[in-house]
Design a protein around this motif. Structure first.
Motif, PDB file in Angstrom:
ATOM      1  N   THR A 189       0.863  -1.188   0.000  1.00  0.00           N
ATOM      2  CA  THR A 189       0.000   0.000   0.000  1.00  0.00           C
ATOM      3  C   THR A 189       0.892   1.228   0.000  1.00  0.00           C
ATOM      4  O   THR A 189       2.022   1.192   0.502  1.00  0.00           O
ATOM      5  CB  THR A 189      -0.940   0.016   1.216  1.00  0.00           C
ATOM      6  OG1 THR A 189      -1.792   1.168   1.134  1.00  0.00           O
ATOM      7  CG2 THR A 189      -0.166   0.067   2.523  1.00  0.00           C
ATOM      8  N   SER A 190       0.392   2.312  -0.581  1.00  0.00           N
ATOM      9  CA  SER A 190       1.190   3.536  -0.713  1.00  0.00           C
ATOM     10  C   SER A 190       0.430   4.741  -0.184  1.00  0.00           C
ATOM     11  O   SER A 190      -0.806   4.771  -0.163  1.00  0.00           O
ATOM     12  CB  SER A 190       1.568   3.787  -2.181  1.00  0.00           C
ATOM     13  OG  SER A 190       2.339   2.731  -2.702  1.00  0.00           O
ATOM     14  N   LEU A 191       1.187   5.756   0.227  1.00  0.00           N
ATOM     15  CA  LEU A 191       0.611   7.048   0.607  1.00  0.00           C
ATOM     16  C   LEU A 191       1.689   8.105   0.443  1.00  0.00           C
ATOM     17  O   LEU A 191       2.871   7.783   0.285  1.00  0.00           O
ATOM     18  CB  LEU A 191       0.071   7.031   2.025  1.00  0.00           C
ATOM     19  CG  LEU A 191       1.040   7.233   3.198  1.00  0.00           C
ATOM     20  CD1 LEU A 191       0.243   7.467   4.478  1.00  0.00           C
ATOM     21  CD2 LEU A 191       1.976   6.068   3.375  1.00  0.00           C
ATOM     22  N   SER A 192       1.262   9.375   0.472  1.00  0.00           N
ATOM     23  CA  SER A 192       2.198  10.483   0.327  1.00  0.00           C
ATOM     24  C   SER A 192       2.614  10.999   1.694  1.00  0.00           C
ATOM     25  O   SER A 192       1.793  11.103   2.613  1.00  0.00           O
ATOM     26  CB  SER A 192       1.565  11.631  -0.473  1.00  0.00           C
ATOM     27  OG  SER A 192       1.339  11.247  -1.813  1.00  0.00           O
ATOM     28  N   ALA A 203       5.500   7.005  -0.293  1.00  0.00           N
ATOM     29  CA  ALA A 203       6.064   5.949   0.549  1.00  0.00           C
ATOM     30  C   ALA A 203       5.227   4.692   0.336  1.00  0.00           C
ATOM     31  O   ALA A 203       4.005   4.723   0.476  1.00  0.00           O
ATOM     32  CB  ALA A 203       6.044   6.351   2.018  1.00  0.00           C
ATOM     33  N   THR A 204       5.878   3.584  -0.030  1.00  0.00           N
ATOM     34  CA  THR A 204       5.186   2.309  -0.250  1.00  0.00           C
ATOM     35  C   THR A 204       5.641   1.305   0.800  1.00  0.00           C
ATOM     36  O   THR A 204       6.843   1.130   1.024  1.00  0.00           O
ATOM     37  CB  THR A 204       5.463   1.762  -1.662  1.00  0.00           C
ATOM     38  OG1 THR A 204       5.063   2.730  -2.634  1.00  0.00           O
ATOM     39  CG2 THR A 204       4.679   0.469  -1.883  1.00  0.00           C
ATOM     40  N   VAL A 205       4.642   0.676   1.437  1.00  0.00           N
ATOM     41  CA  VAL A 205       4.928  -0.350   2.440  1.00  0.00           C
ATOM     42  C   VAL A 205       4.612  -1.716   1.833  1.00  0.00           C
ATOM     43  O   VAL A 205       3.496  -1.939   1.333  1.00  0.00           O
ATOM     44  CB  VAL A 205       4.090  -0.144   3.718  1.00  0.00           C
ATOM     45  CG1 VAL A 205       4.444  -1.198   4.758  1.00  0.00           C
ATOM     46  CG2 VAL A 205       4.308   1.253   4.278  1.00  0.00           C
ATOM     47  N   TYR A 206       5.593  -2.612   1.864  1.00  0.00           N
ATOM     48  CA  TYR A 206       5.446  -3.967   1.326  1.00  0.00           C
ATOM     49  C   TYR A 206       5.374  -4.945   2.502  1.00  0.00           C
ATOM     50  O   TYR A 206       6.188  -4.877   3.433  1.00  0.00           O
ATOM     51  CB  TYR A 206       6.628  -4.323   0.421  1.00  0.00           C
ATOM     52  CG  TYR A 206       6.724  -3.447  -0.809  1.00  0.00           C
ATOM     53  CD1 TYR A 206       6.057  -3.775  -1.977  1.00  0.00           C
ATOM     54  CD2 TYR A 206       7.502  -2.287  -0.788  1.00  0.00           C
ATOM     55  CE1 TYR A 206       6.151  -2.967  -3.105  1.00  0.00           C
ATOM     56  CE2 TYR A 206       7.605  -1.475  -1.909  1.00  0.00           C
ATOM     57  CZ  TYR A 206       6.915  -1.827  -3.066  1.00  0.00           C
ATOM     58  OH  TYR A 206       7.008  -1.026  -4.180  1.00  0.00           O
ATOM     59  N   PHE A 207       4.387  -5.847   2.446  1.00  0.00           N
ATOM     60  CA  PHE A 207       4.224  -6.862   3.486  1.00  0.00           C
ATOM     61  C   PHE A 207       4.556  -8.239   2.903  1.00  0.00           C
ATOM     62  O   PHE A 207       4.060  -8.613   1.833  1.00  0.00           O
ATOM     63  CB  PHE A 207       2.789  -6.855   4.018  1.00  0.00           C
ATOM     64  CG  PHE A 207       2.386  -5.556   4.672  1.00  0.00           C
ATOM     65  CD1 PHE A 207       2.632  -5.336   6.021  1.00  0.00           C
ATOM     66  CD2 PHE A 207       1.770  -4.545   3.933  1.00  0.00           C
ATOM     67  CE1 PHE A 207       2.257  -4.140   6.630  1.00  0.00           C
ATOM     68  CE2 PHE A 207       1.391  -3.354   4.529  1.00  0.00           C
ATOM     69  CZ  PHE A 207       1.637  -3.139   5.876  1.00  0.00           C
ATOM     70  N   ARG A 208       5.376  -8.981   3.628  1.00  0.00           N
ATOM     71  CA  ARG A 208       5.814 -10.300   3.152  1.00  0.00           C
ATOM     72  C   ARG A 208       5.650 -11.311   4.283  1.00  0.00           C
ATOM     73  O   ARG A 208       6.174 -11.136   5.388  1.00  0.00           O
ATOM     74  CB  ARG A 208       7.275 -10.241   2.711  1.00  0.00           C
ATOM     75  CG  ARG A 208       7.918 -11.596   2.392  1.00  0.00           C
ATOM     76  CD  ARG A 208       9.404 -11.414   2.157  1.00  0.00           C
ATOM     77  NE  ARG A 208      10.093 -12.698   2.055  1.00  0.00           N
ATOM     78  CZ  ARG A 208      10.228 -13.377   0.911  1.00  0.00           C
ATOM     79  NH1 ARG A 208       9.746 -12.870  -0.225  1.00  0.00           N
ATOM     80  NH2 ARG A 208      10.864 -14.538   0.897  1.00  0.00           N
ATOM     81  N   VAL A 219       9.630  -0.464   3.874  1.00  0.00           N
ATOM     82  CA  VAL A 219       9.196   0.837   3.348  1.00  0.00           C
ATOM     83  C   VAL A 219      10.232   1.342   2.355  1.00  0.00           C
ATOM     84  O   VAL A 219      11.434   1.394   2.671  1.00  0.00           O
ATOM     85  CB  VAL A 219       9.009   1.885   4.467  1.00  0.00           C
ATOM     86  CG1 VAL A 219       8.575   3.218   3.869  1.00  0.00           C
ATOM     87  CG2 VAL A 219       7.989   1.394   5.481  1.00  0.00           C
ATOM     88  N   ILE A 220       9.754   1.720   1.176  1.00  0.00           N
ATOM     89  CA  ILE A 220      10.633   2.307   0.155  1.00  0.00           C
ATOM     90  C   ILE A 220      10.081   3.666  -0.245  1.00  0.00           C
ATOM     91  O   ILE A 220       8.894   3.803  -0.575  1.00  0.00           O
ATOM     92  CB  ILE A 220      10.742   1.399  -1.083  1.00  0.00           C
ATOM     93  CG1 ILE A 220      11.441   0.091  -0.722  1.00  0.00           C
ATOM     94  CG2 ILE A 220      11.507   2.107  -2.204  1.00  0.00           C
ATOM     95  CD1 ILE A 220      11.571  -0.880  -1.884  1.00  0.00           C
ATOM     96  N   LEU A 221      10.940   4.696  -0.181  1.00  0.00           N
ATOM     97  CA  LEU A 221      10.614   6.049  -0.666  1.00  0.00           C
ATOM     98  C   LEU A 221      11.590   6.353  -1.791  1.00  0.00           C
ATOM     99  O   LEU A 221      12.763   6.654  -1.530  1.00  0.00           O
ATOM    100  CB  LEU A 221      10.751   7.087   0.450  1.00  0.00           C
ATOM    101  CG  LEU A 221       9.792   6.948   1.634  1.00  0.00           C
ATOM    102  CD1 LEU A 221      10.456   6.199   2.773  1.00  0.00           C
ATOM    103  CD2 LEU A 221       9.316   8.317   2.099  1.00  0.00           C
ATOM    104  N   PRO A 222      11.179   6.264  -3.039  1.00  0.00           N
ATOM    105  CA  PRO A 222      12.109   6.466  -4.162  1.00  0.00           C
ATOM    106  C   PRO A 222      12.830   7.800  -4.125  1.00  0.00           C
ATOM    107  O   PRO A 222      13.945   7.923  -4.664  1.00  0.00           O
ATOM    108  CB  PRO A 222      11.186   6.363  -5.389  1.00  0.00           C
ATOM    109  CG  PRO A 222      10.041   5.530  -4.924  1.00  0.00           C
ATOM    110  CD  PRO A 222       9.823   5.916  -3.504  1.00  0.00           C
ATOM    111  N   ASP A 223      12.236   8.827  -3.456  1.00  0.00           N
ATOM    112  CA  ASP A 223      12.866  10.150  -3.417  1.00  0.00           C
ATOM    113  C   ASP A 223      13.934  10.255  -2.335  1.00  0.00           C
ATOM    114  O   ASP A 223      14.658  11.254  -2.278  1.00  0.00           O
ATOM    115  CB  ASP A 223      11.807  11.236  -3.170  1.00  0.00           C
ATOM    116  CG  ASP A 223      10.833  11.376  -4.323  1.00  0.00           C
ATOM    117  OD1 ASP A 223      11.154  10.884  -5.420  1.00  0.00           O
ATOM    118  OD2 ASP A 223       9.764  11.980  -4.125  1.00  0.00           O
TER     119      ASP A 223
END
Length: 419
Positions: A189-192, A203-208, A219-223
């Motif tokens: 899921t993503s949010l600003s 910011a995108t949160v990945y669940f594994r 959490v990955i923030l490309p910026d």
């Protein structure tokens, strides 16, 4: 002689009832005047003269006072959010270059200078707001929006998620790879989030899923600057632990551990952000993975789009970034004796020695009253009662005229004695 006195007694009745008719006419003419308070004429007898034997004979009537009646008028709903009415016995405070006045007429609007005024241009007075508490500062001033046209941005400091992660999912066959996050996670899921200058960053949160009742989150923030937390080369990594009922019982890093994110462009760096994955609220049930809520406390610069006023008189600014900010609180005034107020025209009143000095407060003070937005207080004139008074006043006037004509006939009788 007594007959001549009767003439003057009748004249006093004509004068008094004539003035009473003026008061009644003024009431009726203002039946549609916003915030108007009707008046009533009170009469008293003139000091009597004493004749032989100690008896007293009246000498007519005089006007004792014209009393303003401050009963509550009914309320009219309007389409303007700056139309205000007071439920209670207080007054709005307005001023211009000639002084300060008080009114129940709340047909207000913002003029070209962004100041709240009445139709005649009198400034509506209020209190400033203490930013730290959101309460009024107690300093009377015009309600002026000049300095509130925009609201500055706020950098994100906390991100919160509440999600359900599908317990029937299996661990992806590939190990977690930040270069290929979609294929190596089960859900995302993503949010600003916002930096100190109001720039938005995704910011995108990945669940594994890693085992029964155990998940990783990333959490990955490309910026984010390369090599700093959250960047594509250095994701923020953590774990989630669920119990047998599917409730999230623990996360690492803890929600109280800030992640220092670094953005370029001269903004505050590093920027600490707390990630709260919802311990006690996030679940792991056998249903589709879904986000129940995701929030963050930052925002970009906003422009003022609307002004609302609540029942405590707070003037709230609604901004384009979704923020609601208290700007002022409308001031109210109470008097020891409202009957002692003096009318100043334009539905305004002035204080007098009889009214006492105003006690300034606001609608959040108990006993002062409540402010109703999108409402105007109507005139408190009762048309039926005024017409009844008109009839009785007319009768009184006619009766006094008969006193004069009858006394005149009596004088004629005296004059005709010598013929």
């Amino acid at each position: 002689m007594s007959v001549t006195s009767a003439l003057y007694t009748g004249i006093s009745g004509l004068n008094a009832n004539g003035e009473a008719m003026s008061v009644i006419g003024n009431n009726i003419s203002n039946v549609n005047t916003i915030g108007f308070k009707q008046g009533r004429m009170l009469f008293s007898d003139v000091l009597s003269s004493t004749i032989s034997g100690g008896s007293q004979i009246g000498r007519g009537v005089q006007i004792q006072t014209v009393e303003n009646q401050f009963t509550q008028g009914s309320f009219e709903s309007t389409e303007s959010g700056t139309d205000l009415a007071i439920q209670g016995d207080s007054f709005f405070v307005v001023q211009n270059t000639s002084g300060r006045y008080y009114t129940r007429a709340g047909a207000f609007s913002f003029n070209k200078d962004k100041t709240l005024v009445n139709p005649e241009g009198y400034q509506v007075m209020g209190y400033g707001i203490i930013p730290s508490s959101g309460l009024s500062d107690g300093v009377l001033k015009p309600i002026d929006l000049t300095n509130f046209a925009t609201t500055p941005p706020k950098q994100t400091s906390t991100v919160k998620f509440v999600v359900n992660l599908d317990s029937t999912q299996t661990t992806p066959t590939l190990a977690w790879d930040p270069a290929n996050p979609v294929a190596t996670s089960n859900y995302s899921t993503s949010l600003s989030v916002y930096d100190s200058q109001g720039n938005a960053h995704t910011a995108t949160v990945y669940f594994r899923k890693t085992a029964d009742n155990a998940w990783d989150w990333h959490v990955i923030l490309p910026d984010a600057a390369a090599g700093t937390p959250g960047s594509t080369t250095t994701p923020i990594d953590g774990t989630l632990t669920f119990d047998a009922t599917g409730a999230l019982t623990a996360q690492t890093p803890l929600a109280g551990a800030a992640q220092n994110i670094t953005f370029a462009g001269g903004v505050t760096a590093p920027q600490p952000i707390f990630f709260d994955l919802g311990v006690g609220a996030t679940t792991q049930y056998a249903s589709s993975s879904v986000v129940s809520s995701q929030t963050q406390d930052g925002y970009y610069q906003g422009t003022l789009t609307k002004v609302t006023i609540d029942d405590k008189g707070y003037v709230n600014g609604v901004y384009s970034n979704g923020q609601l900010q208290k700007l002022y609180q409308v001031a109210l005034a109470k008097f020891s004796s409202t009957a002692g107020l003096s009318k100043a025209g334009g539905t305004l009143f002035e204080e007098t020695l009889e009214s006492g000095q105003p006690l300034f407060s606001d609608a959040s003070t108990p006993g002062v009253g409540k402010i109703l937005a999108n409402s105007l207080e109507q005139s408190n004139v009762d048309m039926a009662a005024q017409f009844v008074k008109m009839i009785t006043t007319q009768r009184g006037y006619s009766a006094n005229s008969k006193t004069i004509t009858t006394a005149d006939e009596m004088l004629q009788e005296v004059l005709s004695l010598k013929r």
